[in-house]
Write an enzyme that holds these catalytic residues in place. Structure first.
Site, PDB file in Angstrom:
ATOM      1  N   SER A  62      -3.735  -3.493  -0.760  1.00 37.31           N
ATOM      2  CA  SER A  62      -2.530  -2.683  -0.911  1.00 37.31           C
ATOM      3  C   SER A  62      -2.577  -1.913  -2.219  1.00 37.31           C
ATOM      4  O   SER A  62      -3.205  -2.352  -3.181  1.00 37.31           O
ATOM      5  CB  SER A  62      -1.310  -3.613  -0.918  1.00 37.31           C
ATOM      6  OG  SER A  62      -0.150  -2.931  -1.342  1.00 37.31           O
ATOM      7  N   TYR A  75       1.834 -11.022  -5.225  1.00 40.14           N
ATOM      8  CA  TYR A  75       1.221 -10.100  -4.273  1.00 40.14           C
ATOM      9  C   TYR A  75       0.189  -9.218  -4.973  1.00 40.14           C
ATOM     10  O   TYR A  75      -0.945  -9.063  -4.507  1.00 40.14           O
ATOM     11  CB  TYR A  75       2.307  -9.249  -3.609  1.00 40.14           C
ATOM     12  CG  TYR A  75       1.829  -8.447  -2.424  1.00 40.14           C
ATOM     13  CD1 TYR A  75       1.392  -9.082  -1.261  1.00 40.14           C
ATOM     14  CD2 TYR A  75       1.822  -7.061  -2.456  1.00 40.14           C
ATOM     15  CE1 TYR A  75       0.960  -8.348  -0.160  1.00 40.14           C
ATOM     16  CE2 TYR A  75       1.399  -6.319  -1.364  1.00 40.14           C
ATOM     17  CZ  TYR A  75       0.972  -6.968  -0.218  1.00 40.14           C
ATOM     18  OH  TYR A  75       0.544  -6.240   0.869  1.00 40.14           O
TER      19      TYR A  75
END
Length: 173
Positions: A62, A75
């Site tokens: 990401s 994350y």
């Protein structure tokens, strides 16, 4: 499971909220799902791919790996680590007919999980159709084995003509 030609590590969890205020179990869960699970799958699958003489591993990362934001420490950390794992295993598997690459997703792609996280009232009008990810994965899977250790974005793949132009997601009923 029989022969496995392509492994796509796509599962992820992104606990939200102030990172230092979250219980340790949330951090551990993010590490387990976002980093350890892909590694465990690769330790099981890659040796079989080497034995078969062919294999492709595609890890889904990401933009958050390089654009940290409030409440996304677990994350961000796990996605950055997944990219380092991608590069490291590509080196280890070099010359063994197995490639390891990652897609750093920098566009919003509609998924049920993402939509659920954002809530019913969220504006998803700028989200792209998930078909862009299948285009990207198919292109990477079709590359020669020496195309390995790359971290590519959808924009990179669009510049190569490998994925279609932005297509807004239209919810099918």
């Amino acid at each position: 499971l029989g022969r496995i030609d392509v492994l796509i590590n796509n599962a992820a969890i992104a606990p939200t909220g102030a990172s230092l205020e979250q219980p340790m179990r949330r951090w551990r869960l993010a590490v387990e799902i976002n980093l350890n699970a892909p590694f465990l799958l690769m330790t099981e699958i890659c040796p079989r791919m080497v034995e078969a003489g062919h294999g492709r591993v595609i890890n889904i990362s990401s933009r958050v790996a390089v654009e940290p934001g409030f409440g996304r420490a677990s994350y961000t950390t796990t996605k950055r680590a997944l990219e380092a794992l991608t590069e490291s295993l590509a080196v280890e598997l070099q010359g063994r007919s197995v490639s390891v690459n990652a897609i750093r997703l920098e566009v919003d792609v509609w998924t049920e999980g993402y939509a659920f996280t954002l809530g019913e009232d969220a504006d998803t009008s700028k989200f792209e159709d998930p078909i862009v990810m299948s285009d990207a994965c198919l292109w990477i899977a079709d590359q020669p084995a020496d195309y390995s250790g790359n971290i590519v974005t959808i924009a990179d793949l669009r510049a190569l003509g490998a994925v279609r132009p932005p297509t807004p997601f239209v919810k099918r009923t």
